[in-house]
Design a protein around this motif. Structure first.
Motif, mmCIF file in Angstrom:
data_model
loop_
_atom_site.group_PDB
_atom_site.id
_atom_site.type_symbol
_atom_site.label_atom_id
_atom_site.label_comp_id
_atom_site.label_asym_id
_atom_site.label_seq_id
_atom_site.Cartn_x
_atom_site.Cartn_y
_atom_site.Cartn_z
ATOM 1 N N ASP A 113 -2.746 -7.001 -2.280
ATOM 2 C CA ASP A 113 -3.413 -7.907 -3.210
ATOM 3 C C ASP A 113 -3.793 -7.212 -4.503
ATOM 4 O O ASP A 113 -3.816 -7.839 -5.560
ATOM 5 C CB ASP A 113 -4.687 -8.469 -2.570
ATOM 6 C CG ASP A 113 -4.380 -9.449 -1.458
ATOM 7 O OD1 ASP A 113 -4.752 -10.615 -1.584
ATOM 8 O OD2 ASP A 113 -3.757 -9.041 -0.454
ATOM 9 N N TYR A 114 -4.113 -5.916 -4.443
ATOM 10 C CA TYR A 114 -4.510 -5.205 -5.652
ATOM 11 C C TYR A 114 -4.222 -3.721 -5.514
ATOM 12 O O TYR A 114 -4.016 -3.198 -4.409
ATOM 13 C CB TYR A 114 -6.005 -5.409 -5.951
ATOM 14 C CG TYR A 114 -6.934 -4.693 -4.990
ATOM 15 C CD1 TYR A 114 -7.205 -3.335 -5.125
ATOM 16 C CD2 TYR A 114 -7.520 -5.375 -3.922
ATOM 17 C CE1 TYR A 114 -8.038 -2.666 -4.232
ATOM 18 C CE2 TYR A 114 -8.358 -4.721 -3.035
ATOM 19 C CZ TYR A 114 -8.614 -3.364 -3.196
ATOM 20 O OH TYR A 114 -9.429 -2.709 -2.308
ATOM 21 N N TYR A 115 -4.197 -3.040 -6.656
ATOM 22 C CA TYR A 115 -4.130 -1.577 -6.718
ATOM 23 C C TYR A 115 -5.165 -1.079 -7.721
ATOM 24 O O TYR A 115 -5.392 -1.703 -8.760
ATOM 25 C CB TYR A 115 -2.756 -1.079 -7.200
ATOM 26 C CG TYR A 115 -1.643 -1.192 -6.196
ATOM 27 C CD1 TYR A 115 -1.219 -0.086 -5.463
ATOM 28 C CD2 TYR A 115 -0.989 -2.401 -6.005
ATOM 29 C CE1 TYR A 115 -0.174 -0.184 -4.553
ATOM 30 C CE2 TYR A 115 0.061 -2.512 -5.101
ATOM 31 C CZ TYR A 115 0.460 -1.404 -4.375
ATOM 32 O OH TYR A 115 1.492 -1.513 -3.479
ATOM 33 N N TRP A 116 -5.779 0.035 -7.382
ATOM 34 C CA TRP A 116 -6.498 0.857 -8.356
ATOM 35 C C TRP A 116 -5.679 2.135 -8.506
ATOM 36 O O TRP A 116 -5.451 2.851 -7.532
ATOM 37 C CB TRP A 116 -7.901 1.197 -7.870
ATOM 38 C CG TRP A 116 -8.934 0.163 -8.174
ATOM 39 C CD1 TRP A 116 -9.414 -0.796 -7.333
ATOM 40 C CD2 TRP A 116 -9.627 -0.015 -9.413
ATOM 41 N NE1 TRP A 116 -10.368 -1.564 -7.962
ATOM 42 C CE2 TRP A 116 -10.519 -1.107 -9.242
ATOM 43 C CE3 TRP A 116 -9.593 0.639 -10.648
ATOM 44 C CZ2 TRP A 116 -11.358 -1.551 -10.257
ATOM 45 C CZ3 TRP A 116 -10.420 0.200 -11.663
ATOM 46 C CH2 TRP A 116 -11.296 -0.885 -11.458
ATOM 47 N N ASN A 117 -5.212 2.403 -9.707
ATOM 48 C CA ASN A 117 -4.408 3.593 -9.978
ATOM 49 C C ASN A 117 -5.180 4.519 -10.919
ATOM 50 O O ASN A 117 -5.641 4.083 -11.979
ATOM 51 C CB ASN A 117 -3.086 3.214 -10.656
ATOM 52 C CG ASN A 117 -2.309 2.174 -9.859
ATOM 53 O OD1 ASN A 117 -1.935 2.419 -8.729
ATOM 54 N ND2 ASN A 117 -2.068 1.021 -10.454
ATOM 55 N N ILE A 118 -5.323 5.767 -10.547
ATOM 56 C CA ILE A 118 -5.978 6.753 -11.398
ATOM 57 C C ILE A 118 -4.945 7.802 -11.804
ATOM 58 O O ILE A 118 -4.375 8.486 -10.955
ATOM 59 C CB ILE A 118 -7.175 7.409 -10.690
ATOM 60 C CG1 ILE A 118 -8.226 6.348 -10.351
ATOM 61 C CG2 ILE A 118 -7.783 8.507 -11.572
ATOM 62 C CD1 ILE A 118 -9.402 6.874 -9.564
ATOM 63 N N SER A 138 -5.023 0.662 -2.511
ATOM 64 C CA SER A 138 -4.658 -0.752 -2.567
ATOM 65 C C SER A 138 -5.431 -1.518 -1.497
ATOM 66 O O SER A 138 -5.979 -0.925 -0.566
ATOM 67 C CB SER A 138 -3.152 -0.938 -2.362
ATOM 68 O OG SER A 138 -2.735 -0.405 -1.117
ATOM 69 N N GLY A 139 -5.466 -2.844 -1.651
ATOM 70 C CA GLY A 139 -6.187 -3.681 -0.700
ATOM 71 C C GLY A 139 -5.308 -4.783 -0.156
ATOM 72 O O GLY A 139 -4.531 -5.405 -0.900
ATOM 73 N N ASN A 140 -5.419 -5.027 1.136
ATOM 74 C CA ASN A 140 -4.592 -6.025 1.805
ATOM 75 C C ASN A 140 -5.451 -7.187 2.290
ATOM 76 O O ASN A 140 -6.226 -7.042 3.237
ATOM 77 C CB ASN A 140 -3.857 -5.399 2.997
ATOM 78 C CG ASN A 140 -2.924 -4.283 2.568
ATOM 79 O OD1 ASN A 140 -2.414 -4.287 1.451
ATOM 80 N ND2 ASN A 140 -2.698 -3.329 3.452
ATOM 81 N N PHE A 144 -1.369 -10.197 1.056
ATOM 82 C CA PHE A 144 -0.730 -9.331 2.042
ATOM 83 C C PHE A 144 -0.479 -10.082 3.345
ATOM 84 O O PHE A 144 0.598 -9.962 3.945
ATOM 85 C CB PHE A 144 -1.597 -8.094 2.305
ATOM 86 C CG PHE A 144 -1.013 -7.172 3.341
ATOM 87 C CD1 PHE A 144 -0.028 -6.263 3.007
ATOM 88 C CD2 PHE A 144 -1.444 -7.228 4.670
ATOM 89 C CE1 PHE A 144 0.529 -5.426 3.957
ATOM 90 C CE2 PHE A 144 -0.903 -6.394 5.628
ATOM 91 C CZ PHE A 144 0.086 -5.483 5.274
ATOM 92 N N ASP A 145 -1.468 -10.842 3.806
ATOM 93 C CA ASP A 145 -1.315 -11.579 5.058
ATOM 94 C C ASP A 145 -0.161 -12.582 4.991
ATOM 95 O O ASP A 145 0.559 -12.780 5.976
ATOM 96 C CB ASP A 145 -2.615 -12.325 5.390
ATOM 97 C CG ASP A 145 -3.747 -11.376 5.774
ATOM 98 O OD1 ASP A 145 -3.452 -10.212 6.115
ATOM 99 O OD2 ASP A 145 -4.915 -11.807 5.723
ATOM 100 N N LYS A 146 0.020 -13.201 3.812
ATOM 101 C CA LYS A 146 1.056 -14.233 3.677
ATOM 102 C C LYS A 146 2.418 -13.657 3.282
ATOM 103 O O LYS A 146 3.460 -14.148 3.720
ATOM 104 C CB LYS A 146 0.629 -15.264 2.622
ATOM 105 C CG LYS A 146 -0.676 -15.992 2.943
ATOM 106 C CD LYS A 146 -0.508 -17.003 4.063
ATOM 107 C CE LYS A 146 -1.827 -17.704 4.387
ATOM 108 N NZ LYS A 146 -2.375 -18.476 3.267
ATOM 109 N N LEU A 152 6.300 -15.222 -6.722
ATOM 110 C CA LEU A 152 7.219 -14.095 -6.564
ATOM 111 C C LEU A 152 7.543 -13.815 -5.102
ATOM 112 O O LEU A 152 8.469 -13.056 -4.800
ATOM 113 C CB LEU A 152 6.633 -12.855 -7.233
ATOM 114 C CG LEU A 152 6.625 -12.979 -8.761
ATOM 115 C CD1 LEU A 152 5.699 -11.951 -9.388
ATOM 116 C CD2 LEU A 152 8.019 -12.825 -9.318
ATOM 117 N N ASN A 153 6.761 -14.405 -4.187
ATOM 118 C CA ASN A 153 7.124 -14.462 -2.768
ATOM 119 C C ASN A 153 7.384 -13.094 -2.137
ATOM 120 O O ASN A 153 8.243 -12.946 -1.276
ATOM 121 C CB ASN A 153 8.357 -15.359 -2.577
ATOM 122 C CG ASN A 153 8.510 -15.838 -1.143
ATOM 123 O OD1 ASN A 153 7.523 -16.037 -0.445
ATOM 124 N ND2 ASN A 153 9.740 -16.010 -0.706
ATOM 125 N N GLY A 154 6.631 -12.070 -2.572
ATOM 126 C CA GLY A 154 6.729 -10.765 -1.928
ATOM 127 C C GLY A 154 7.900 -9.912 -2.351
ATOM 128 O O GLY A 154 8.127 -8.844 -1.775
#
Length: 328
Positions: free
Chosen positions: A209-214, A196-198, A202-204, A163-165
């Motif tokens: 890279d991920y989400y935690w949604n509450i 979220s985490g990078n 994220f670097d590329k 999906l290339n961002g």
């Protein structure tokens, strides 16, 4: 019996999945496909024997009589194809998310309402039998009122790179789970908190890279949703899917990676046989029924707008580090 005539707009990976699903339906035929990529058009035409191909949607509607269209263009390009299809008077199956902005989503809903055509959102968890079974148990009251939930969707890194961002993993995966949870817990949402985490993706590519949604409802019910596209390539499952919902009378748990579904109350525990069905042909069947009858789509424009608002709130929360109030 005359078959329902379907056109597919956008012939990428998901567009091809829809071609396959509708081609198998006995009451339907895919008579036209539309895409700006000429080589992809010809490839799909040759592979699936589709009679007509177009690089311009307006031309397709002018020259080809259609009963319904599937719009599988990239997320940010949903508005114009919907407006064109609505003006042509055909029913619409729109891939998720409904749009990437509230303005576009509201314009889409206004267009279909004005044209009096049906809009169905491609929220596939509504059609995967194991998830549908959980939803039905809550709708029937078997498990009481929902009080908390955990949901997880994960794909291998190659999907992120494919999906290339161009979208976030919340838009790509999380929208399905958000819609599914809203279908059980309801629309009376209070707040959304997200982190979220990078890392590698994220670097590329510049997307998390991920989400935690509450998600917290005004009733006090809470759901936690994890979405990620940094699973290792060695994972045999392209897509990991899991959901646990706890109610006042019982609970339900599905893990399609671990191949398990169970529904339990205080008096019994049921382990229905897994179908491992991706749901697309069931989704296609529902769309055909909506075209042929007065049946309304399970997930329409409002459901799409609700899920979009949750996603937008999650993005804002992950940037600000604070819960965001939501009004649906």
């Amino acid at each position: 019996m005359k078959k329902v005539r379907i056109g597919i707009i956008g012939t990428g990976l998901i567009g091809e999945v829809h071609i396959q699903a509708f081609n198998k339906h006995p009451l339907c035929e895919v008579v036209a496909i539309c895409d700006m990529n000429e080589s992809r058009l010809r490839e799909m035409q040759a592979t699936y024997g589709i009679p007509e191909v177009y690089s311009n949607q307006l031309e397709m509607h002018e020259k080809c009589s259609l009963d319904g269209v599937v719009i599988a263009t990239p997320d940010q390009y949903h508005r114009e194809p919907v407006l064109i299809a609505a003006r042509a008077g055909v029913d619409i199956l729109l891939e998720k998310p409904i749009a990437t902005t509230v303005e576009d989503a509201e314009a889409i809903i206004h267009a279909v309402n004005t044209a009096n055509v049906k809009l169905m959102l491609g929220m596939t968890l509504r059609y995967i039998p194991e998830y549908a079974h959980i939803q039905q148990q809550f709708q029937k009251g078997e498990l009481g009122l929902p009080i908390n939930a955990y949901s997880r969707r994960a794909v291998r890194k190659s999907e992120g790179y494919r999906l290339n961002g161009r979208c976030s993993v919340n838009e790509y995966l999380g929208v399905h789970d958000i819609d599914f949870l809203l279908s059980i817990f309801g629309r009376d949402v209070d707040t959304v908190y997200s982190t979220s985490g990078n890392f590698e993706i994220f670097d590329k590519l510049g997307v998390a890279d991920y989400y935690w949604n509450i998600i917290k409802w005004k009733s006090g019910a809470t759901a936690a949703l994890q979405v990620t596209w940094n699973e290792p390539e060695g994972n045999k499952n392209l897509l990991e899917m899991e959901c646990y919902v706890n109610g006042t009378k019982g609970s339900a748990h599905v893990n399609l990676g671990g191949q398990q579904l169970n529904v339990a109350t205080n008096t019994y525990c049921d382990y229905p046989e897994l179908t491992l069905d991706n749901g697309y042909h069931i989704e296609a069947d529902h769309f055909i029924r909506c075209i042929l009858t007065d049946e309304s789509p399970y997930a329409g424009g409002q459901a799409g707008l609700d899920a979009l608002k949750i996603m937008i709130a999650a993005e804002k929360s992950s940037k600000e580090g604070l819960p965001v109030q939501v009004k649906l």
